[in-house]
Design a protein around this motif. Structure first.
Motif, PDB file in Angstrom:
ATOM      1  N   LEU A 102       0.840  -1.082  -0.388  1.00 25.33           N
ATOM      2  CA  LEU A 102       0.180   0.051  -0.046  1.00 25.33           C
ATOM      3  C   LEU A 102       0.536   1.821   0.023  1.00 25.33           C
ATOM      4  N   ASN A 103       2.256   1.193   0.926  1.00 29.03           N
ATOM      5  CA  ASN A 103       3.142   2.273   0.932  1.00 29.03           C
ATOM      6  C   ASN A 103       3.665   2.612  -0.478  1.00 29.03           C
ATOM      7  N   MET A 104       3.920   1.423  -1.209  1.00 28.06           N
ATOM      8  CA  MET A 104       4.524   2.039  -2.403  1.00 28.06           C
ATOM      9  C   MET A 104       3.340   2.468  -3.419  1.00 28.06           C
ATOM     10  N   ILE A 105       2.179   1.802  -3.536  1.00 28.02           N
ATOM     11  CA  ILE A 105       1.162   2.258  -4.272  1.00 28.02           C
ATOM     12  C   ILE A 105       0.907   3.802  -4.099  1.00 28.02           C
ATOM     13  N   VAL A 106       0.653   4.238  -2.632  1.00 31.78           N
ATOM     14  CA  VAL A 106       0.132   5.477  -2.769  1.00 31.78           C
ATOM     15  C   VAL A 106       1.559   6.584  -3.118  1.00 31.78           C
ATOM     16  N   ALA A 160       6.242   2.341   5.961  1.00 37.66           N
ATOM     17  CA  ALA A 160       5.378   2.149   5.438  1.00 37.66           C
ATOM     18  C   ALA A 160       4.740   3.521   5.655  1.00 37.66           C
ATOM     19  N   ILE A 161       4.330   3.441   7.285  1.00 40.73           N
ATOM     20  CA  ILE A 161       2.825   4.803   7.274  1.00 40.73           C
ATOM     21  C   ILE A 161       4.040   5.971   7.561  1.00 40.73           C
ATOM     22  N   SER A 162       5.037   5.539   8.247  1.00 42.83           N
ATOM     23  CA  SER A 162       6.315   6.949   7.690  1.00 42.83           C
ATOM     24  C   SER A 162       6.830   7.849   6.429  1.00 42.83           C
ATOM     25  N   ASN A 163       6.710   6.362   5.445  1.00 39.32           N
ATOM     26  CA  ASN A 163       6.746   7.243   4.020  1.00 39.32           C
ATOM     27  C   ASN A 163       5.444   7.633   3.854  1.00 39.32           C
TER      28      ASN A 163
END
Length: 445
Positions: free
Chosen positions: A33-37, A175-178
């Motif tokens: 999800l991080n990479m998608i966002v 992921a949340i940080s990014n």
């Protein structure tokens, strides 16, 4: 013997697999999800070329960090089997050697990446309008890669000592940080690709520092003990033999990316690279539970193989393939039904919206069969059998996909690239099935 890891040899396999696979799946989901966002943010807030730039640069960062991943997976296989044999001193020595090797090699490759930035980017397909944003992004994220390598090394070891929830956090926290930092640096501060790279690099540091904290402060069977940092050549050889599989696989994926980017640019221009960037993100997101099952499988199979319990090893293989195949089938149905909606999440560019859904459908046609290939290659790595693990790991990306990507576009244009994916999936699954069936018959009965 720690009660947590001893459960690998006694608790019901399906229950164990869920305990290991669910946190791993959640971690992979959040990272995906991080990479998608990340892709959505740069695509909507910077440009379509920014998506293409990230598609070119990230495989380079992952190639370097795969050194840590390879050392982690190779070492954790040895650790799992050592714990199965109740050989705790060996587990400590292996872990100490993993740390030394990861730190030394990751900084060496960062040095190389920093001083040879432009030729490396060109090698990976940075052409035309992609060059400038790719260079800007690469210069920033390269400094976060040692942290990512350390996190990749520690993650499978954390699972090997029976702490899957903490392994999950090593993926969730960065992921949340990014995502938060992307909003701050790209949207609020308008830092463009520099901001995207800075957010990614800081998120890598968060992950690496969390793993460091875990092994310094948590009550586990393994701790960071400096006296074990001294390299033991026999252990080093074993780590490299098994961990090298992951590095070679990532190297093969990087070679595949080079060929993909050049082929896509040749037959479809920059827009085709952006299409692949979206397909790649969907693959990472959609297959997260299948990859979670594979990661959950590794410590259970390794522990029981070390304990010489072939019955439990066979049951672990069977249960993992059953669960993974069911999940992969559901993923396949979802993608076939909603390709347009999935693509529209990433972009509002009309050309991308018109071309990507069809490419997405073709690339995912063989999704229901992929679990057998993943579990089959993972079994040989868990069992410490380096050569068959290497061959099976390279089947899809190296032995089948690279030649197909090179050959099929000559006849079918850009569609030949997308067709290569399901053909490679089917062929690699068939070979893995035959290889695994023979292994079970000869060595696990």
């Amino acid at each position: 013997m720690n009660k947590i890891t001893s459960k690998f040899g006694s608790e019901k396999i399906s229950k164990l697999l869920l305990k290991q696979a669910i946190p791993a799946s959640i971690g992979i989901l959040v990272m995906s999800l991080n990479m998608i966002v990340d892709t959505i943010f740069v695509g909507r807030w910077i440009s379509v070329m920014a998506i293409a730039a990230i598609t070119v640069v990230l495989p380079i960062a992952f190639l370097i960090s795969s050194i840590g991943m390879g050392i982690g997976i190779g070492g954790s296989s040895i650790i799992s089997r050592a714990l199965g044999k109740q050989n705790i001193p060996k587990a400590f020595e292996v872990f100490g050697n993993q740390i030394s090797l990861t730190v030394a090699l990751s900084f060496l490759f960062v040095f190389i990446g920093t001083f040879f930035c432009f030729p490396i980017l060109q090698l990976f397909g940075a052409n035309g309008d992609i060059v400038f944003p790719a260079t800007e992004y690469f210069h920033v994220i390269i400094w976060g890669v040692p942290f990512l390598a350390f996190a990749m090394m520690g993650n499978p070891v954390i699972r090997a000592v029976g702490k899957p929830n903490y392994a999950m956090f090593t993926m969730i926290f960065p992921a949340i940080s990014n995502i938060i930092l992307d909003i701050v640096f790209i949207k609020i501060m308008d830092l463009g690709m520099f901001g995207a790279g800075l957010a990614t690099s800081i998120s890598y540091a968060v992950s690496g520092l969390f793993v460091l904290w875990f092994f310094l402060s948590k009550n586990t069977e393994l701790k960071i003990v400096p006296k074990y940092f001294k390299i033991n050549i026999s252990i080093l050889k074993e780590i490299v033999a098994l961990g090298g599989i992951t590095v070679i696989r990532q190297g093969t994926i990087s070679l595949l990316i080079i060929i993909l980017n050049y082929t896509l640019f040749k037959y479809g221009g920059e827009i085709s690279i952006a299409i692949y960037g979206i397909i790649n993100r969907v693959m990472m997101f959609a297959l997260f539970p299948v990859l979670g099952v594979t990661q959950g499988f590794l410590p259970i199979a390794g522990y029981n193989y070390g304990a010489n319990d072939s019955k439990r090893v066979k049951e672990t293989i069977k249960t993992s393939i059953l669960y993974g195949t069911g999940i992969a089938t559901l993923v396949f149905i979802g993608i076939m039904l909603f390709p347009d909606q999935l693509v529209s999440v990433f972009t509002d560019d009309k050309e991308l919206l018109s071309l990507t859904p069809n490419a997405l459908i073709i690339a995912f046609l063989a999704t229901p069969v992929i679990t057998t290939q993943l579990i089959g290659s993972a079994y040989f790595q868990a069992a410490g059998k380096a050569f068959p693990a290497l061959i099976l790991t390279l089947l899809k990306q190296g032995i089948f996909l690279i030649p197909l990507v090179y050959i099929l576009p000559k006849f079918y244009g850009v569609n030949g690239v997308w067709m290569s994916f399901p053909i490679a999936d089917i062929l690699s699954t068939l070979v893995t099935y035959l290889y695994l069936k023979k292994e079970i018959r000869l060595n696990l009965n």
